[in-house]
Design an enzyme around this catalytic site. Structure first.
Site, PDB file in Angstrom:
ATOM      1  N   ASP A 163      37.915  38.945  42.548  1.00 54.04           N
ATOM      2  CA  ASP A 163      38.405  39.964  41.207  1.00 54.04           C
ATOM      3  C   ASP A 163      40.000  39.464  40.767  1.00 54.04           C
ATOM      4  O   ASP A 163      40.595  40.324  41.477  1.00 54.04           O
ATOM      5  CB  ASP A 163      37.224  40.888  40.681  1.00 54.04           C
ATOM      6  CG  ASP A 163      38.098  41.476  39.160  1.00 54.04           C
ATOM      7  OD1 ASP A 163      37.628  40.314  38.391  1.00 54.04           O
ATOM      8  OD2 ASP A 163      38.359  41.709  40.231  1.00 54.04           O
ATOM      9  N   GLU A 180      38.966  33.505  41.226  1.00 53.63           N
ATOM     10  CA  GLU A 180      38.886  34.262  39.955  1.00 53.63           C
ATOM     11  C   GLU A 180      40.007  34.494  39.459  1.00 53.63           C
ATOM     12  O   GLU A 180      41.046  35.249  39.429  1.00 53.63           O
ATOM     13  CB  GLU A 180      38.320  35.252  39.271  1.00 53.63           C
ATOM     14  CG  GLU A 180      37.970  35.539  37.909  1.00 53.63           C
ATOM     15  CD  GLU A 180      38.517  36.190  37.336  1.00 53.63           C
ATOM     16  OE1 GLU A 180      37.631  36.696  36.079  1.00 53.63           O
ATOM     17  OE2 GLU A 180      39.464  37.120  38.108  1.00 53.63           O
TER      18      GLU A 180
HETATM   19  C1  GLC Z   1      38.600  40.561  35.860  1.00 45.46           C
HETATM   20  C2  GLC Z   1      36.924  40.333  35.838  1.00 45.46           C
HETATM   21  C3  GLC Z   1      36.739  40.837  34.427  1.00 45.46           C
HETATM   22  C4  GLC Z   1      37.867  42.388  34.497  1.00 45.46           C
HETATM   23  C5  GLC Z   1      39.698  42.246  35.651  1.00 45.46           C
HETATM   24  C6  GLC Z   1      39.159  43.532  36.008  1.00 45.46           C
HETATM   25  O1  GLC Z   1      38.853  38.839  34.817  1.00 45.46           O
HETATM   26  O2  GLC Z   1      36.000  39.505  35.388  1.00 45.46           O
HETATM   27  O3  GLC Z   1      36.099  41.534  33.716  1.00 45.46           O
HETATM   28  O4  GLC Z   1      38.008  43.174  33.221  1.00 45.46           O
HETATM   29  O5  GLC Z   1      39.178  41.230  36.070  1.00 45.46           O
HETATM   30  O6  GLC Z   1      38.807  43.751  36.853  1.00 45.46           O
END
Ligand code: GLC
Length: 642
Positions: free
Chosen positions: A280, A322
């Protein structure tokens, strides 16, 4: 570097394993430890106690290996023998929140027949670990990586679910929220209590001098929540780095203890049965004054080091990146140069996602075509995860360079798309909601379910059958592209039954400020039941989607390793590409307009070719004459055998 003393220490640590088990570990150590060590030297080499740090990092890997269950060891061997398992055309993903979809972790297990009915082989469960009371950014503020949120179940439930899914051909995907912990994570509490060692796990500043200096070049991620990236903590009387929300404290990866500790947490997830770890907010993990603190080279080094260590201790698990950043940067997380394929094996493909929506709004495919011609290729061992929306907002992350090449002005085009998807543009079919409007730079993103963004919500409200039909076709068109473009298609569960925006979050004070909840509705199982009713709205979405999934699984040309050729056609409403794997070739043609389109087969290099069969409709297509595409038509053309 001489790794001999560490190797000896590992042998001693693994003394209670069988010689065969120990040899497996040592063979992997011999293969990957030099890489891991070389990477860690780059980051932590200056530390006084570097040798001891390095040893403790490898011992963490060994300890985790000792605890790995037999069935996961067997899975390690299977994935090592077939390291490209994620490229198979059979892969199809789904994502959901545990509570919204099935109540509990145990409840998810009861939905396995539904996943199988759809054809899923990959299930991403949104964050399910313990979070603070009150807002938790949808679980992305993790209070403990070792405790399932008690409302959802226990660690035992999670392990049992992972096994159950695996036995049913589904790989478990979980998030590793590793850029930050929740402000009530034990490490943060110890920092607050004055423990200096734990204070060094985070970025704390006595006054605004450094925060101001950093903020001069930072991007604001959640400007609604707090401008800038720092939060003042009354207890500590200090400023804390909080890129996202005030209760998400960024971890300090310049501290090797953080790296080691997070490795331990990561391997705990691997041992719970996770096969794909979604890294993430991967772009944010390294900070450097004078930069935007995103995508820094050290972030890549750290992920590569984590990856090499996972190859040693739990090689069944791969990484998914991500990174919702500039397209050049998105690709960089696959690893570049000699590291290609050795950083994250798979990645979200945000560019395809935003450009599919862009093409639906404009009815023009030239931006999509241009970008996919230039940017679809990735290292050959890596895989895109192709999706049309996630639990997050849609931000118009196309490359300004691509737009410019087509005389599109990036800034104004984003403004237009925001107006279109919030329904403010004349003729818009969409019913999206604004997310995080930033008055300083006019930046804004969009929330909404697939069905609501594609026009179903408005069409139903208007009771307009033709608009309903068009909305369904839009959904199937862009879903069909993600099924065929190459990579793992990923469905946000609920979209397959056309769930609409849900306003109920507005009455929940913990969620009301975050419009992303509009597209995270509870799964409507009554609605899902209508998939069995011939001719129902739900059936008209679910059945063709399910059929496309089943078809895709049988086409090697739709696997991630297949060759992709995107056509630059004169007709700007059409997106067309050819997939080829060995003997198998499929031509995908999609129309992004409600006007019927006619295409000359010459433009696709098909003139004079024999009969083709459209896999989706099952009908034969004669390419000796003009090809007619109905509104939002999608064809998967395979050469007729014989
Ligand atoms: C990523 C997640 C998102 C979250 C962010 C902070 O982008 O997909 O939902 O708010 O990380 O953890």
């Amino acid at each position: 570097m001489n790794l001999r003393p560490i190797r000896d220490a590992l042998i001693a640590r693994l003394a209670d394993l069988t010689p065969a088990e120990r040899d497996i570990f040592l063979a992997r150590f011999d293969r990957y430890a030099p890489d891991a060590a070389a990477l860690l030297v780059q980051i932590y080499g200056d530390a006084d106690d570097f040798a001891a740090c390095l040893q403790s990092i490898f011992l963490t890997a060994a300890d985790s290996y000792r605890e790995r269950a037999d069935d996961l060891m067997a899975l390690d061997a299977r994935h090592e023998a077939n390291p490209r398992w994620h490229q198979d055309a059979g892969m199809v993903g789904g994502v959901c929140y545990v509570d919204q979809f099935a109540g509990t972790v145990h409840g998810i297990g009861e939905k396995i027949p539904y996943f199988q009915e759809l054809g899923l082989t990959y299930l991403h469960l949104m964050p399910l670990f313990r979070t603070p009371d009150g807002p938790s950014d949808g679980g992305y503020a993790v209070s403990s990586y070792r405790e399932v949120n008690p409302n959802l179940g226990s660690m035992d439930d999670l392990r049992a679910l992972a096994t159950n899914l695996r036995e049913n051909g589904i790989s478990l995907v979980l998030d590793f929220v590793f850029n930050h912990t929740a402000s009530d994570h034990d490490w943060a509490l110890q920092a607050k209590a004055g423990d200096i060692a734990y204070q060094d796990y985070y970025y704390l500043f006595d006054d605004r001098t450094m925060p101001d200096a950093y903020e001069a070049t930072l991007r604001e991620i959640f400007p609604d929540e707090h401008p800038g990236a720092f939060t003042f903590d009354e207890d500590l009387n200090q400023w804390i780095w909080t890129t996202f929300h005030a209760y998400q404290w960024d971890l300090n990866y310049a501290n090797p203890a953080v790296f080691r500790h997070m490795l331990e947490e990561m391997l705990t997830l691997a041992n719970a049965g996770v096969e794909v770890l979604r890294l993430d907010a991967v772009a944010f993990i390294w900070k450097q004054l004078g930069t935007n603190c995103e995508n820094l080279p050290q972030a890549h080094t750290i992920i590569r080091a984590f990856n090499a260590l996972v190859r040693i201790a739990a090689p069944a698990m791969i990484f998914k990146s991500e990174a919702i950043v500039h397209p050049d940067q998105v690709v960089s997380y696959f690893g570049e140069g000699e590291w290609a394929g050795r950083e994250c094996e798979i990645s979200y493909h945000p560019l395809l996602m935003v450009e599919l929506w862009e093409a639906l709004a404009t009815r023009h495919t030239h931006l999509l075509t241009y970008s996919m011609r230039h940017r679809f290729a990735i290292p050959e061992s890596c895989t895109w995860v192709n999706y049309i929306r996630s639990h997050d907002d849609i931000g118009w992350g196309f490359a300004d360079e691509d737009a410019q090449a087509l005389q599109i002005h990036g800034f104004y085009h984003r403004q237009y798309l925001n107006r279109f998807y919030t329904g403010d543009e004349p003729g818009s079919f969409a019913a999206g909601m604004p997310f995080q409007f930033n008055p300083k730079n006019q930046d804004m993103r969009i929330s909404g379910t697939t069905a609501s963004l594609a026009g179903l919500e408005k069409a139903l409200a208007a009771g307009d059958d033709w608009q309903i039909e068009l909305a369904i076709r839009r959904i199937l068109l862009i879903t069909g592209i993600t099924m065929s473009m190459g990579g793992i298609p990923l469905i946000y569960l609920g979209d397959e039954i056309g769930q609409l925006n849900d306003a109920s979050y507005l009455s929940n004070p913990e969620k009301a400020h975050d419009s992303r909840w509009t597209h995270r509705p509870p799964m409507d199982w009554d609605r899902a039941f209508e998939r069995h009713t011939e001719g129902s709205l739900v059936q008209r979405i679910f059945t063709p989607m399910k059929q496309m999934i089943a078809l895709r699984k049988r086409q090697p040309a739709f696997g991630a390793a297949a060759e992709t050729q995107v056509f630059a056609l004169e007709n700007r409403h059409i997106f067309a590409f050819r997939k080829r794997s060995g003997e198998h070739a499929i031509l995908v043609i999609g129309s992004f307009t409600e006007e019927e389109q006619r295409i000359e087969p010459e433009g696709l290099g098909l003139a004079g070719q024999p009969l083709h069969r459209d896999l989706i409709s099952g009908t034969a297509i004669d390419l000796s004459s003009v090809l007619t595409l109905p509104p939002y038509g999608l064809l998967w053309l395979a050469m007729e055998a014989g």
